[in-house]
Scaffold this motif. Structure first.
Motif, PDB file in Angstrom:
ATOM      1  N   LEU A 170      29.146  21.065 -69.785  1.00 25.56           N
ATOM      2  CA  LEU A 170      29.807  21.567 -70.990  1.00 25.56           C
ATOM      3  C   LEU A 170      30.064  20.457 -71.992  1.00 25.56           C
ATOM      4  CD1 LEU A 170      32.424  24.112 -69.578  1.00 25.56           C
ATOM      5  CD2 LEU A 170      30.335  24.637 -70.858  1.00 25.56           C
ATOM      6  N   VAL A 171      30.454  19.269 -71.497  1.00 23.56           N
ATOM      7  CA  VAL A 171      30.655  18.128 -72.397  1.00 23.56           C
ATOM      8  C   VAL A 171      29.348  17.798 -73.114  1.00 23.56           C
ATOM      9  CG1 VAL A 171      31.164  15.653 -72.519  1.00 23.56           C
ATOM     10  CG2 VAL A 171      32.607  17.152 -71.128  1.00 23.56           C
TER      11      VAL A 171
ATOM     12  N   HIS B 210      26.832  19.819 -73.752  1.00 23.64           N
ATOM     13  CA  HIS B 210      26.562  20.892 -74.709  1.00 23.64           C
ATOM     14  C   HIS B 210      27.412  20.715 -75.965  1.00 23.64           C
ATOM     15  CE1 HIS B 210      25.742  24.781 -76.441  1.00 23.64           C
ATOM     16  NE2 HIS B 210      26.992  25.190 -76.263  1.00 23.64           N
ATOM     17  N   CYS B 211      28.694  20.469 -75.783  1.00 22.01           N
ATOM     18  CA  CYS B 211      29.592  20.290 -76.931  1.00 22.01           C
ATOM     19  C   CYS B 211      29.228  19.039 -77.719  1.00 22.01           C
ATOM     20  CB  CYS B 211      31.045  20.248 -76.463  1.00 22.01           C
ATOM     21  SG  CYS B 211      31.646  21.796 -75.736  1.00 22.01           S
TER      22      CYS B 211
ATOM     23  N   CYS C 214      33.263  25.238 -80.234  1.00 22.19           N
ATOM     24  CA  CYS C 214      32.532  24.318 -81.114  1.00 22.19           C
ATOM     25  C   CYS C 214      32.312  24.929 -82.494  1.00 22.19           C
ATOM     26  CB  CYS C 214      31.194  23.942 -80.488  1.00 22.19           C
ATOM     27  SG  CYS C 214      31.325  22.898 -79.030  1.00 22.19           S
TER      28      CYS C 214
ATOM     29  N   TYR D 299      29.922  29.217 -71.095  1.00 19.37           N
ATOM     30  CA  TYR D 299      29.192  28.667 -72.241  1.00 19.37           C
ATOM     31  C   TYR D 299      29.495  29.453 -73.516  1.00 19.37           C
ATOM     32  CZ  TYR D 299      26.342  24.879 -70.386  1.00 19.37           C
ATOM     33  OH  TYR D 299      25.914  23.673 -69.888  1.00 19.37           O
TER      34      TYR D 299
ATOM     35  N   ALA E 248      35.269  20.786 -74.568  1.00 18.11           N
ATOM     36  CA  ALA E 248      34.983  21.262 -73.214  1.00 18.11           C
ATOM     37  C   ALA E 248      36.281  21.553 -72.458  1.00 18.11           C
ATOM     38  CB  ALA E 248      34.145  20.235 -72.457  1.00 18.11           C
ATOM     39  N   GLN E 249      37.275  20.676 -72.610  1.00 18.84           N
ATOM     40  CA  GLN E 249      38.562  20.899 -71.945  1.00 18.84           C
ATOM     41  C   GLN E 249      39.229  22.161 -72.481  1.00 18.84           C
ATOM     42  OE1 GLN E 249      39.824  19.526 -69.381  1.00 18.84           O
ATOM     43  NE2 GLN E 249      41.877  20.438 -69.406  1.00 18.84           N
TER      44      GLN E 249
ATOM     45  N   GLU F  46      34.558  16.109 -75.424  1.00 12.70           N
ATOM     46  CA  GLU F  46      35.485  16.183 -74.286  1.00 12.70           C
ATOM     47  C   GLU F  46      36.638  17.138 -74.581  1.00 12.70           C
ATOM     48  OE1 GLU F  46      35.612  12.495 -71.360  1.00 12.70           O
ATOM     49  OE2 GLU F  46      36.605  12.083 -73.267  1.00 12.70           O
TER      50      GLU F  46
ATOM     51  N   ARG G 115      32.087  21.231 -65.911  1.00 14.20           N
ATOM     52  CA  ARG G 115      32.695  20.342 -66.900  1.00 14.20           C
ATOM     53  C   ARG G 115      31.680  19.371 -67.519  1.00 14.20           C
ATOM     54  NH1 ARG G 115      37.918  18.774 -67.850  1.00 14.20           N
ATOM     55  NH2 ARG G 115      38.612  19.828 -65.957  1.00 14.20           N
TER      56      ARG G 115
ATOM     57  N   ALA H 270      32.756  27.950 -74.659  1.00 14.31           N
ATOM     58  CA  ALA H 270      32.585  26.595 -75.190  1.00 14.31           C
ATOM     59  C   ALA H 270      31.872  26.604 -76.534  1.00 14.31           C
ATOM     60  CB  ALA H 270      31.809  25.752 -74.183  1.00 14.31           C
TER      61      ALA H 270
END
Length: 326
Positions: free
Chosen positions: A19-20, A22-23, A69, A62, A37-38, A34, A16, A65
């Motif tokens: 990923l946040v 990265h996003c 994005c 990934y 990622a969620q 957030e 998590r 995710a």
């Protein structure tokens, strides 16, 4: 849900935080990151039983995710910092009218200023702002390859393109990013984390005292001060001083509470209330560095949104004297 799917779900949650980040690099907004990622994790959880292990779990999540994005970016405009939109302005002039908050890159809570150069660099405001000039797929390609260490084949599979096409996108992204960052790189490499912390503490003390001479010693000759959501920004100590002693003179006597944003030292600034009953939230100041000087101060003014994200109080009492020397 079978045992294999349950194991995948448990392992997914460990991703998590990264990923946040990265996003955030992709989108330029912590709140949107957030959400993205969620959304990616929910999609992964729902499809955990279909994960066949032909790629690593990290690569699989990934991929999800990144696609979330890319979908979000398809209909949106790029976010920016004030210096990406106009030239510097006279420090003595008022800031004008605030722009739509959706226009601006926002700060990322947390990180470690003592992180390695690569880790800290990858979430610096200047780097995230430069990324926004890349087309979304090039942005994703550069981040997956150069920041996260994915192979060319993994990126090609993610985009559904040939290996040659993925490598070409990476080279174009690197070239564009290098052109965007040439001017910033002339300032030199960022200071080590320990040096940054010392500079940040000296800055907080000088700002608290409103000591323009000490601030002049701490700031790089080409240091910038920007004020999102206002488009106004200044370059050089002369205009920064004109701003602080002119339109922003009400900041004299502020309290600065230390925090961390984008793996850099940052401060919640509380300005004295006019009725002398304490201090009110005024800005989240994020510092970036070049060598042994402060290269930029980004003072985000949306405190109603940002202070809760950074765990900062909505009010300081008149007796408050913590955070900086008086």
């Amino acid at each position: 849900m079978n045992d294999k799917a349950r194991a995948v779900v448990l392992e997914l949650d460990a991703y998590r935080g990264e990923l946040v980040r990265h996003c955030y690099r992709m989108l330029g907004s912590y709140a949107e990151a957030e959400d993205a990622a969620q959304q990616a994790l929910v999609r992964a959880w729902r499809n955990a039983g279909k994960f066949e292990g032909r790629s690593s779990l990290r690569s699989w999540v990934y991929r999800i995710a990144t696609n979330v994005c890319l979908d979000a970016l398809a209909a949106g405009r790029r976010r920016a910092l004030p210096m990406d939109l106009s030239g510097p302005s006279d420090g003595a002039a008022p800031p004008g009218v605030p722009a739509d908050s959706a226009l601006w890159i926002g700060p990322l809570p947390g990180g470690d200023p003592a992180d390695s150069a690569m880790t800290g660099e990858s979430v610096r405001l200047a780097f995230v702002a430069a990324l926004q000039h890349l087309p979304p797929k090039q942005r994703a390609t550069l981040l997956l390859r150069d920041v996260l260490g994915f192979s060319a084949r993994e990126v090609a599979d993610l985009h559904g393109c040939t290996l040659a096409s993925a490598n070409s996108a990476l080279q174009r992204a690197r070239s564009t990013l290098a052109d965007r960052r040439d001017g910033a790189d002339e300032l030199g490499l960022p200071a080590p984390g320990g040096t940054q912390q010392v500079l940040a503490e000296r800055y907080a003390a000088a700002f608290s005292r409103y000591d323009m001479e000490e601030l002049g010693l701490l700031l790089h000759v080409d240091a910038t001060l920007s004020l999102p959501p206002y488009a106004k920004w200044m370059c050089g100590m002369a205009d920064i001083k004109s701003w602080l002693t002119g339109p922003a003179v009400g900041c004299r006597g502020s309290r600065l509470i230390p925090t961390v944003a984008n793996s850099s030292p940052a401060f919640g600034q509380y300005r004295p209330r006019t009725d002398r009953t304490g201090y009110e939230p005024w800005a989240l100041q994020v510092l970036e560095f070049s060598g042994d000087r402060i290269a930029s101060i980004t003072a985000f003014r949306d405190t109603a949104l940002l202070f809760p994200q950074f765990g900062l109080s909505g009010h300081l009492s008149a007796e408050a004297c913590f955070g900086v020397p008086t």
